[in-house]
Design an enzyme around this catalytic site. Structure first.
Site, PDB file in Angstrom:
ATOM      1  N   ASP A 179       0.917  -1.135   0.000  1.00  0.00           N
ATOM      2  CA  ASP A 179       0.000   0.000   0.000  1.00  0.00           C
ATOM      3  C   ASP A 179       0.953   1.180   0.000  1.00  0.00           C
ATOM      4  OD1 ASP A 179      -1.425   2.282   1.042  1.00  0.00           O
ATOM      5  OD2 ASP A 179      -3.074   0.899   1.419  1.00  0.00           O
ATOM      6  N   HIS A 180       1.074   1.874  -1.125  1.00  0.00           N
ATOM      7  CA  HIS A 180       2.186   2.827  -1.215  1.00  0.00           C
ATOM      8  C   HIS A 180       2.077   3.966  -0.196  1.00  0.00           C
ATOM      9  CE1 HIS A 180      -0.361   5.385  -3.808  1.00  0.00           C
ATOM     10  NE2 HIS A 180       0.490   6.352  -3.579  1.00  0.00           N
ATOM     11  N   HIS A 242      -5.765   2.965   1.301  1.00  0.00           N
ATOM     12  CA  HIS A 242      -4.900   4.051   1.797  1.00  0.00           C
ATOM     13  C   HIS A 242      -5.491   4.770   3.009  1.00  0.00           C
ATOM     14  CE1 HIS A 242      -2.897   3.266  -1.892  1.00  0.00           C
ATOM     15  NE2 HIS A 242      -3.577   4.067  -2.661  1.00  0.00           N
TER      16      HIS A 242
END
Ligand code: BG6
Length: 488
Positions: A179-180, A242
């Protein structure tokens, strides 16, 4: 660091070009790659090793945050890259790949530690994972790891099915779900902020915090991703992953000697304590929006349903605002407001922690202009922390003015999310990856929203591009006596 081979599926794709190669190069320049390191790029296209290396070079010249540096360094770096054609359904391609990987490991005298990065659509995850297993690529004496990117499923059931299939080939501790947002430097600093500052620790509870606001606004619209986005919407694209990850990272309470297991356990506990949405009053907690035409930074832009590839009748959400409650000892009674949208006024990812107003509570006369104390955590595009206090206005005795204590990092020299995450995966450190428990609990919480959208139980509200979303998003806070901070 241990020797390893990175096997990259989707090596000619956009993510590889924009993020993965530049990240690897920056790690290389920082001396953070193992001394014995190889990359096998895979794709459907025929490419020689040389033309693959030329593509990688182009990508780091275009997208690396650092100047490419001296030619010898670039050559040495590119030398680690090999290419092999792979059709994901063809067993013989995996057999050939295994042979090439083994030859390279033998030539380098390197242990068969292999990291499989699936930079491809989720519809291919299952087949690839199974073939890695059946071909023997994943059965070597060294370790094996799998890196995948969202979306992890389309809803609770499909996420469970996907996980079930992946776990046939990889154990949970071998799966690194990117999950950046968890790789963003300021998100990684959140736990330190809390853990290393007694001042923050002492205030991090419902005794002192009035509400928490988590915003991820973007100015871009759907761009060229109509096919994906119109089936996903803000709720699946940003919120389920996010935004809920930001909530977990903010809300966890950590001991001083916290480990990755403790971080993950506490995150899971936060998700378990989230009060489930009730279908009969879900529309009082969720606002669904879709951008209409408007102006972004002085330029007129189309509404969502006039975008290329989007049906004129699309009911897809491009904005969501939600009120959440965590029913645990620390957070009971503190609303968490979350919102994210496309085509908003400005690009900004930010957490605001609003503290309670003691003067008001004690019944003292509240000076009109006195704002509550705020802790503002800017995650991007600028990164920093601001503590807003109140001070006496020296020009006017008895009057107050806000005073900010600010800290900002210069972004040039900070590693990017993908650098942090790829490096952590190489070290086998799972702290900043999404554990299956978190993913499942997130889908579980979100599922009633998906159901309500499908049944049209939550109105789809248009908002002008370049605004802060539908007015209902402001009302969501106003009915509890709050407001979104910093909407100009
Ligand atoms: C991605 C979403 O995960 O995050 C995109 O798929 C979104 O739609 C992007 O634009 C936002 O990321 P960032 O790092 O620019 O805030």
């Amino acid at each position: 660091m241990e020797a390893m081979t990175l096997v990259l599926f989707g090596a000619t794709g956009d993510l590889a070009k924009r993020k993965i190669y530049p990240a690897l190069y920056n790690l290389y320049i920082d001396g953070k790659l193992p001394s014995s390191f190889s990359v096998f790029g895979l794709g459907r296209r025929e490419l020689t090793d040389e033309s693959f290396q030329a593509n990688v070079e182009k990508s780091l010249r275009n997208f690396s945050r650092r100047a490419p540096g001296d030619e010898t360094a670039i050559r040495n770096f590119l030398n680690a890259f090999r290419y092999s054609v792979l059709n994901i359904d063809h067993e013989e391609d995996y057999a050939k790949l295994l042979r090439l990987v083994e030859e390279r490991e033998a030539a380098l005298g390197a242990a068969p530690n292999r990291m499989f990065y699936l930079s491809v659509g989720p519809e291919f995850f299952e087949t690839i994972a199974a073939r890695i297993q059946s071909s023997g690529l994943g059965g070597a004496d060294g370790w094996k790891r799998l890196i995948i990117e969202k979306p992890f499923g389309h809803d609770l059931q499909s996420a469970r099915e996907l996980n079930e299939k992946l776990s046939g080939a990889f154990a949970e501790q071998e799966i690194f779900r990117i999950d950046h947002y968890l790789g963003k430097p300021m998100v990684q600093k959140l736990e330190y902020l809390q853990r290393s500052n007694p001042v923050i620790q002492a205030l991090w509870t419902n005794r002192h915090i009035a509400n928490v606001q988590i915003t991820a606004n973007e100015t871009v619209g759907v761009e060229e991703r109509a096919g994906y986005y119109d089936h996903s919407g803000a709720v699946r694209d940003m919120f389920q992953n996010h935004m809920l990850q930001l909530l977990m990272m903010l809300a966890i309470q950590l001991p001083n000697n916290s480990t990755s297991e403790i971080v993950r356990l506490r995150k899971k506990q936060v998700m378990e304590a989230l009060v489930p949405l009730q279908s009969d009053n879900i529309s009082s907690q969720i606002v669904r929006g879709q951008y209409a035409a408007g102006t972004i930074q002085g330029k007129p832009v189309n509404g969502y349903t006039s975008e290329q590839g989007i049906p004129a009748t699309s009911m897809n959400d491009t904005f969501i605002a939600a009120k959440l409650e965590i029913d645990d000892y620390f957070w009971r009674g503190v609303p968490f407001y979350i919102r994210t949208g496309k085509r908003m006024r400005e690009k900004s990812t930010r957490i605001v922690v609003e503290f309670k107003e003691p003067l008001k509570q004690q019944g003292a006369q509240q000076p009109e202009q006195l704002d509550p104390n705020l802790l503002v955590i800017d995650i991007g595009p600028k990164e920093g922390i601001t503590l807003q206090l109140n001070m006496m206005d020296s020009r006017e005795k008895g009057a107050f003015e806000p005073m900010n204590i600010e800290f900002h990092t210069s972004s040039d020299d900070v590693p990017e999310a993908y650098e942090n995450l790829i490096h952590d995966a190489m070290l086998g450190d799972p702290t900043f990856f999404a554990h299956w428990d978190e993913v499942e609990l997130s889908w579980k919480w979100v599922q009633p929203i998906l159901d309500a959208y499908a049944a049209n139980h939550i109105p789809l509200l248009p908002y002008p591009s370049g605004s802060y979303g539908p007015a209902a998003s402001d009302e969501l806070l106003a009915k509890h006596g709050h407001r979104w901070w910093f909407d100009t």
